[in-house]
Enzyme design. Structure first.
Site, PDB file in Angstrom:
ATOM      1  CB  CYS A 142      -1.004  -0.022   1.163  1.00  0.00           C
ATOM      2  SG  CYS A 142      -0.348   0.226   2.818  1.00  0.00           S
TER       3      CYS A 142
ATOM      4  CG  HIS B 143      15.486 -14.502  14.582  1.00  0.00           C
ATOM      5  ND1 HIS B 143      16.336 -13.660  15.266  1.00  0.00           N
ATOM      6  CD2 HIS B 143      16.291 -15.338  13.882  1.00  0.00           C
ATOM      7  CE1 HIS B 143      17.591 -13.965  14.984  1.00  0.00           C
ATOM      8  NE2 HIS B 143      17.581 -14.978  14.137  1.00  0.00           N
TER       9      HIS B 143
END
Length: 157
Positions: free
Chosen positions: A66, A99
Protein backbone atom coordinates in the site's frame (compact mmCIF):
# COMPACT_ATOMS: atom_id res chain seq x y z
CA UNK A 1 7.49 -20.88 -3.94
CA UNK A 2 3.79 -20.09 -4.04
CA UNK A 3 3.36 -16.42 -3.21
CA UNK A 4 0.18 -14.37 -3.04
CA UNK A 5 0.39 -10.64 -3.57
CA UNK A 6 -2.10 -7.80 -3.31
CA UNK A 7 -2.21 -4.03 -3.15
CA UNK A 8 -4.46 -1.04 -2.99
CA UNK A 9 -4.40 1.61 -5.73
CA UNK A 10 -1.34 3.34 -4.24
CA UNK A 11 0.62 0.11 -4.21
CA UNK A 12 -0.50 -1.06 -7.65
CA UNK A 13 2.57 -0.01 -9.70
CA UNK A 14 5.01 -1.63 -7.26
CA UNK A 15 2.82 -4.73 -7.02
CA UNK A 16 2.78 -5.09 -10.80
CA UNK A 17 6.54 -4.76 -10.89
CA UNK A 18 6.93 -7.41 -8.18
CA UNK A 19 4.56 -9.83 -9.91
CA UNK A 20 6.77 -9.76 -13.00
CA UNK A 21 9.98 -9.98 -10.99
CA UNK A 22 8.75 -12.94 -8.93
CA UNK A 23 7.51 -14.83 -11.98
CA UNK A 24 10.86 -14.25 -13.71
CA UNK A 25 12.45 -15.88 -10.66
CA UNK A 26 10.25 -18.96 -10.97
CA UNK A 27 7.80 -18.21 -8.16
CA UNK A 28 4.17 -19.23 -8.58
CA UNK A 29 2.38 -15.91 -8.03
CA UNK A 30 -1.28 -15.49 -7.10
CA UNK A 31 -2.27 -11.87 -7.73
CA UNK A 32 -5.39 -10.95 -5.73
CA UNK A 33 -5.55 -7.39 -7.10
CA UNK A 34 -6.15 -4.54 -7.32
CA UNK A 35 -5.97 -4.19 -11.06
CA UNK A 36 -5.56 -0.43 -11.44
CA UNK A 37 -4.01 2.64 -9.87
CA UNK A 38 -6.90 4.71 -11.23
CA UNK A 39 -9.67 3.64 -8.83
CA UNK A 40 -9.29 4.15 -5.08
CA UNK A 41 -9.71 0.90 -3.14
CA UNK A 42 -9.09 -0.11 0.46
CA UNK A 43 -5.86 -1.82 1.50
CA UNK A 44 -7.74 -3.83 4.13
CA UNK A 45 -9.64 -5.79 1.47
CA UNK A 46 -6.41 -6.89 -0.19
CA UNK A 47 -4.68 -7.60 3.11
CA UNK A 48 -7.51 -9.99 3.93
CA UNK A 49 -7.38 -11.62 0.50
CA UNK A 50 -3.63 -12.22 0.77
CA UNK A 51 -4.02 -13.55 4.30
CA UNK A 52 -6.71 -16.02 3.27
CA UNK A 53 -4.43 -17.57 0.65
CA UNK A 54 -1.65 -17.97 3.21
CA UNK A 55 -4.00 -19.44 5.81
CA UNK A 56 -5.70 -21.91 3.48
CA UNK A 57 -2.37 -23.10 2.08
CA UNK A 58 -2.78 -21.98 -1.52
CA UNK A 59 0.26 -19.78 -0.91
CA UNK A 60 3.24 -20.26 1.37
CA UNK A 61 3.89 -16.54 1.83
CA UNK A 62 2.18 -13.23 1.20
CA UNK A 63 3.17 -9.75 0.09
CA UNK A 64 0.95 -6.69 0.53
CA UNK A 65 1.73 -3.26 -0.90
CA UNK A 66 0.00 0.00 0.00
CA UNK A 67 1.16 3.60 0.05
CA UNK A 68 3.02 3.46 3.35
CA UNK A 69 2.72 -0.24 4.19
CA UNK A 70 1.39 0.67 7.63
CA UNK A 71 -2.30 0.12 6.97
CA UNK A 72 -1.66 -3.19 5.22
CA UNK A 73 0.41 -4.39 8.16
CA UNK A 74 -2.19 -3.40 10.72
CA UNK A 75 -5.01 -5.04 8.76
CA UNK A 76 -3.11 -8.28 8.13
CA UNK A 77 -2.14 -8.64 11.78
CA UNK A 78 -5.81 -8.60 12.80
CA UNK A 79 -6.21 -12.02 11.18
CA UNK A 80 -5.30 -14.92 13.49
CA UNK A 81 -2.44 -16.96 12.08
CA UNK A 82 -0.97 -14.09 10.09
CA UNK A 83 2.35 -12.68 11.23
CA UNK A 84 2.93 -9.59 9.11
CA UNK A 85 5.49 -6.83 9.27
CA UNK A 86 6.20 -3.62 7.45
CA UNK A 87 9.75 -4.00 6.17
CA UNK A 88 12.05 -1.54 4.46
CA UNK A 89 15.45 -3.14 5.15
CA UNK A 90 17.01 -6.41 4.05
CA UNK A 91 17.96 -7.64 7.51
CA UNK A 92 14.37 -7.44 8.77
CA UNK A 93 13.10 -9.09 5.58
CA UNK A 94 14.93 -12.33 6.33
CA UNK A 95 15.19 -12.08 10.12
CA UNK A 96 11.42 -11.65 10.42
CA UNK A 97 11.00 -15.09 8.88
CA UNK A 98 13.99 -16.74 10.56
CA UNK A 99 13.27 -15.59 14.11
CA UNK A 100 9.60 -14.54 14.13
CA UNK A 101 7.94 -16.84 11.57
CA UNK A 102 6.67 -13.87 9.52
CA UNK A 103 4.40 -15.14 6.75
CA UNK A 104 3.34 -11.81 5.22
CA UNK A 105 5.58 -8.89 4.35
CA UNK A 106 4.25 -5.38 3.76
CA UNK A 107 5.84 -2.68 1.61
CA UNK A 108 5.18 1.02 1.31
CA UNK A 109 5.22 1.93 -2.36
CA UNK A 110 5.67 5.61 -1.48
CA UNK A 111 8.64 4.72 0.72
CA UNK A 112 10.73 2.22 -1.26
CA UNK A 113 11.57 1.83 -4.92
CA UNK A 114 11.70 -1.17 -7.19
CA UNK A 115 15.36 -2.05 -6.60
CA UNK A 116 14.90 -2.24 -2.83
CA UNK A 117 11.59 -4.10 -3.22
CA UNK A 118 13.39 -6.75 -5.28
CA UNK A 119 16.12 -7.09 -2.67
CA UNK A 120 13.57 -7.38 0.15
CA UNK A 121 11.46 -9.94 -1.70
CA UNK A 122 14.51 -12.11 -2.38
CA UNK A 123 15.61 -11.95 1.27
CA UNK A 124 12.08 -12.67 2.54
CA UNK A 125 11.31 -15.55 0.20
CA UNK A 126 14.75 -17.09 0.67
CA UNK A 127 14.46 -17.28 4.44
CA UNK A 128 13.07 -20.09 6.57
CA UNK A 129 11.90 -20.16 10.17
CA UNK A 130 14.67 -21.44 12.43
CA UNK A 131 12.48 -24.11 14.03
CA UNK A 132 15.58 -25.89 15.33
CA UNK A 133 16.31 -22.90 17.57
CA UNK A 134 14.38 -23.36 20.81
CA UNK A 135 14.34 -19.65 21.61
CA UNK A 136 12.59 -18.78 18.34
CA UNK A 137 10.03 -21.54 18.78
CA UNK A 138 9.41 -20.45 22.40
CA UNK A 139 9.00 -16.79 21.44
CA UNK A 140 6.70 -17.57 18.54
CA UNK A 141 4.66 -19.76 20.88
CA UNK A 142 4.24 -16.82 23.22
CA UNK A 143 3.06 -14.64 20.33
CA UNK A 144 0.51 -17.30 19.39
CA UNK A 145 -0.65 -17.44 23.04
CA UNK A 146 -1.19 -13.66 23.03
CA UNK A 147 -3.18 -14.07 19.82
CA UNK A 148 -5.36 -16.77 21.40
CA UNK A 149 -6.00 -14.68 24.51
CA UNK A 150 -7.13 -11.82 22.24
CA UNK A 151 -9.51 -14.15 20.42
CA UNK A 152 -10.89 -15.42 23.74
CA UNK A 153 -11.41 -11.85 25.02
CA UNK A 154 -13.34 -10.94 21.89
CA UNK A 155 -15.59 -13.91 22.50
CA UNK A 156 -16.61 -12.55 25.91
CA UNK A 157 -17.47 -9.05 24.71
Amino acid sequence: MKVTIGSDHAGFPLKQFLVGFLREHQHNVIDVGTDSADVAVDYSDFAEAVAQHVLNGTAERGIIVCGSGVGASIAANKIPGIYAALVHDTYSAHQGVEHDNMNVICFGSRVIGTALAQELAVAYLGATFESHEERHVRRHGKVKAIEQRGIARRGTE
